[in-house]
Design a protein around this motif. Structure first.
Motif, PDB file in Angstrom:
ATOM      1  N   GLY A 200      42.275  39.536  38.674  1.00 59.38           N
ATOM      2  CA  GLY A 200      43.714  39.713  38.862  1.00 59.38           C
ATOM      3  C   GLY A 200      44.421  38.475  39.372  1.00 59.38           C
ATOM      4  O   GLY A 200      45.462  38.576  40.040  1.00 59.38           O
ATOM      5  N   LEU A 201      43.881  37.319  39.067  1.00 60.12           N
ATOM      6  CA  LEU A 201      44.489  36.051  39.472  1.00 60.12           C
ATOM      7  C   LEU A 201      44.300  35.028  38.349  1.00 60.12           C
ATOM      8  O   LEU A 201      43.285  35.048  37.651  1.00 60.12           O
TER       9      LEU A 201
ATOM     10  N   PHE B  92      49.236  33.421  39.442  1.00 58.06           N
ATOM     11  CA  PHE B  92      49.736  34.657  38.862  1.00 58.06           C
ATOM     12  C   PHE B  92      48.891  35.849  39.300  1.00 58.06           C
ATOM     13  O   PHE B  92      47.698  35.698  39.563  1.00 58.06           O
ATOM     14  N   SER B  93      49.531  37.000  39.326  1.00 54.56           N
ATOM     15  CA  SER B  93      48.845  38.238  39.724  1.00 54.56           C
ATOM     16  C   SER B  93      48.137  38.910  38.551  1.00 54.56           C
ATOM     17  O   SER B  93      47.940  40.124  38.562  1.00 54.56           O
TER      18      SER B  93
ATOM     19  N   LEU C 138      54.099  42.750  45.539  1.00 53.92           N
ATOM     20  CA  LEU C 138      53.832  41.852  44.411  1.00 53.92           C
ATOM     21  C   LEU C 138      52.343  41.550  44.229  1.00 53.92           C
ATOM     22  O   LEU C 138      51.965  40.870  43.274  1.00 53.92           O
ATOM     23  N   GLY C 139      51.491  42.019  45.135  1.00 58.86           N
ATOM     24  CA  GLY C 139      50.052  41.806  44.962  1.00 58.86           C
ATOM     25  C   GLY C 139      49.630  40.353  45.087  1.00 58.86           C
ATOM     26  O   GLY C 139      48.623  39.946  44.495  1.00 58.86           O
ATOM     27  N   LEU C 140      50.375  39.569  45.826  1.00 60.73           N
ATOM     28  CA  LEU C 140      50.059  38.160  46.043  1.00 60.73           C
ATOM     29  C   LEU C 140      50.383  37.797  47.485  1.00 60.73           C
ATOM     30  O   LEU C 140      51.344  38.305  48.059  1.00 60.73           O
TER      31      LEU C 140
ATOM     32  N   LEU D 205      41.989  32.534  45.420  1.00 58.49           N
ATOM     33  CA  LEU D 205      41.981  31.337  44.562  1.00 58.49           C
ATOM     34  C   LEU D 205      42.394  30.160  45.429  1.00 58.49           C
ATOM     35  O   LEU D 205      43.466  30.176  46.043  1.00 58.49           O
TER      36      LEU D 205
ATOM     37  N   SER E 246      44.917  38.067  45.993  1.00 57.04           N
ATOM     38  CA  SER E 246      45.359  39.120  45.067  1.00 57.04           C
ATOM     39  C   SER E 246      45.858  40.353  45.799  1.00 57.04           C
ATOM     40  O   SER E 246      45.808  41.459  45.255  1.00 57.04           O
TER      41      SER E 246
END
Lengths: 208, 208, 208, 208, 208, 208
Positions: C83-84, C162-163, D82-84, D108, D163
């Protein structure tokens, strides 16, 4: 104002970036928990995203005077991975979509012709019923028993949309009386009369 | 055959078990990333699950000869938590739903009257266009630019269903020309002519 | 203190338990809605989890004086299932990353050199713009039009995360003017002047 | 070409449609499993989406010669939903980010200055280690023990992106020796020597 | 070797980083689609994560000679946000957990005493039945009709675990005969005999 | 009352609708991020949904006097796609399940025999410990270090259920001392004494 070098450099750097806006199902490959593998993007056309199988009314000259026509991923591969699928309900006068559940999806019904009485039963054993007319919509939460019944003096039509590409469809009568569910187990777990169970099985083709 | 003791003992043990088959939105409470808090189950009625706001056609006596009527969670609180919402498209002859995206949802269109030419553009800059007739359905993947245009000699109607209760709606012309997006930034990031940008802003009410 | 029997018995019982901490993409297999099938764990090395393709600046000697270098799953298979994904932005003085969306992901920008003016437009047609310096971060919600513009007197660099492993990238100018989107449909759905559309298409290579 | 009636009719019908492109956290409200309730959209500004707290280096004049500065939802409310989220690593020469896990997110890492030796241990007890230079990125799957160590002759800086908006951070030494984890239970479940455990607890402040 | 400065600097920078490893339900606040708001972490104790309500057998001196004791989020607030909940089945000799569904979760049964015959019916009307002994486990996919019946000469006990904190529980007999589901609608949508429906309603307390 | 035409017409229209109530793993196909591809539904039997491998106690005649027997998707293919898996803990008197994490799942423990002292450490370095007796349950949030220790005068047994089909299992001692984690990196990132590290590696088989 623009120059070729712009296109070349920008296109080159993003050439692999545009994957999986969508994932049209390759129905010949094995399914996975998230849906079917994608067919190659180069072979995808607009006809993968559009579906004509719900144009024609289903055949309602049957005992329930109704028909359900699915546009699940198995029929409409363009929905794969999108968390949506659809179906068409045709309900003749007096017709009925029998009590059923969709174990894998919430449902949204749009009535597009006539009147439909629809309802569902909650875990708390409350029944929510309403007669809907053309243009009205109603939602049915996932996994709950629900039904649709013709409510007017003409044929009714509805479109149903699901929050999954594979909502499933468990019709109560079929689960009980058109399956291999043994009569002793049915009567033990439902308190229905075995004579009734056997009679309905003989009609619906159940065994066991 | 059944006795009160059955009901009592079974009901007692499961009395708290039946929560959240659904979560009808309490729109007065603040939203959360998963949707609105639930209104108390005891106050929920069937009218929370049904919605009549899409029965009437939208008013198409405007410059686009079209109208979009939403049944998102803000209008239809029964969809809260169900991952579905809806809308109605009315497109008069020659009308158009301008190029737009739904940043938060996939879309499924059901044409229920007339003909609609619909299309979307992929990340790979491929355009998928088709003219749909009554009963046809088409899907538009999340976040991609798409449009619907009247394609016949009579008014067209469609119902759109989304894979989210809050799909959002970003109309390209509004984002550019009805917003506070500064003209220098627009021209720099779109290569459109500043004269054109200012003209369209003056019409659509944009500033900046 | 420890004995071989400990290792043997414990290892034996958990030998199949350690699967799928990760799922490095086998890019030769067909994609699925959840990502690519996993390459065998025995063939995975640290080089699957690290990526060197963003070390070098992208080539900004082009009309936009900027470059986007992706590290999506197609380039960086170790992100599969996590998910990244990432990318690198190089923006020379006066350069611009044109207005675009990521239909499949939220974005987080880290400015690592110079100054970048970044912004996005919401569904409510509000523009959120800010000039960021080295070390500042900014988020761009999924599917919304956004841009990045060089804002200082030296080259700027940013990393975007990015997610999703496949965020997609829809550049507005490419969607309109470098695609097979027919000019009549563009003008009808955007209200842009057909003369302008044709001129931009001739530059960007669009057809239709 | 455009007329006021267009704006009025279209705006009216979609006025409630544009909700929740984003959900900036109201940190004063109680958290939920999906994140914090949203602050009212009318009060949101671009400063909710940008974060300056990672501009300045963390203070590395400590025993680990390193610092972690978080930009999780608690510091950066714009990432809510937003999952970030993000963080900054500063590692002086010889510094170390001790062995730790993020129980709630994949990670990441982008190295933006110097050299960092990073690694993680899989469930299969395989260690994946690599020395990364400026511009290289590496992923660390959720929940696995990992570390970052300075690897060059100058200070190193990295940005980490997660994430999840709440990745959590469990530092092994803190979990064991700075907690209320009783020494008998530690020694029983780790086979570490009680003398060592007590010594490290006395340094790190653990009790029990 | 360690010094106070290490603790101070490191603790300060991560003091807000450790949120939401868990989200124990504040059951007095309104539920949301993702679960209840979290009670303050400072008030959480180990007793929030442990539950003693399944120690005692349920009372099986009733007509079904069985009992279901739930440990859903309403009883066991520590599971909030974790996607798991549990229950205890007590089945006396000849007892039965009647045919039911969990609309919101998959189920995993662990038999811990005696023998249980369990089964479910698929959407394809196939019945999967097996008699399980102590230590055997079985899964029941979400939303499908299933049952558990005592199969031995002594009391049977099982623990059931669900893939949701609010699995729901729709008992077929209760949905039909203990609800306000009108007899005409039941008979129309199930083809059951109205005399039977009325008889069962009189026993189970249904109305309508 | 029912007629063949009902069955024929209804069955025909829904014949492709009933897919993927479940997706039993085809373990010979490559895994994907969402799980294994499904074996053909026609080959599925009840034995895919039931698992007997946890009936027998694990062998506890080892140094930890305990055993973990997994029923993850690799052993129990019926859980594929269902977000659940299981395991059995056998803990002899004085036995211990060493400190470990499940990087991919939350865990729910059911004690079915004897007494077990269980605990986990949060990101905030708080330890939550409790001694559980038969019938008590406890949850362990994803990715956090936790343990189970025999607490009574007889063997203890527990069943653990996970919120994923592939929870993973990272045993701290194995990650450090049975892996290829180099001694210099271990000591640098954990502050453990190198003599101790080497001693434990010699026992547990670690290298590096």
């Amino acid at each position: 104002m623009f120059q070729i070098i712009f296109l070349l450099s920008l296109f080159l750097s993003i050439s692999n970036a545009a994957n999986q806006d969508f994932c049209v199902a390759d129905l010949k490959a094995p399914d996975t928990p998230s849906g079917y593998p994608c067919k190659p993007a180069a072979t995808v056309t607009v006809d993968d995203f559009a579906f004509s199988g719900l144009i024609a009314p289903g055949n309602t000259t049957n005992i329930i005077s109704a028909a359900v026509t699915p546009a699940f991923v198995g029929q409409f591969p363009g929905v794969n991975g999108l968390g949506l699928s659809a179906g068409r309900l045709d309900i003749a006068v007096g017709g009925v979509i029998p009590l059923h559940t969709h174990p894998g999806a919430n449902e949204l019904l749009v009535v597009t012709q006539g009147h439909i009485t629809a309802g569902f039963v909650s875990s708390a054993s409350t029944v929510y019923v309403k007669t809907l007319k053309k243009g009205e919509i109603m939602v049915f939460p996932q996994g709950l028993l629900h039904f649709q019944v013709g409510a007017g003096k003409r044929n009714a039509v509805g479109f149903v949309i699901f929050s999954s590409t594979s909502p499933g469809l468990q019709i109560l009568d079929f689960a009980l009386f058109a399956s291999n569910f043994s009569t002793p187990l049915i009567t033990k777990t439902t308190f229905l009369d075995p004579v009734l169970v056997k009679k309905l099985k003989s009609v619906l083709g159940g065994s066991g």
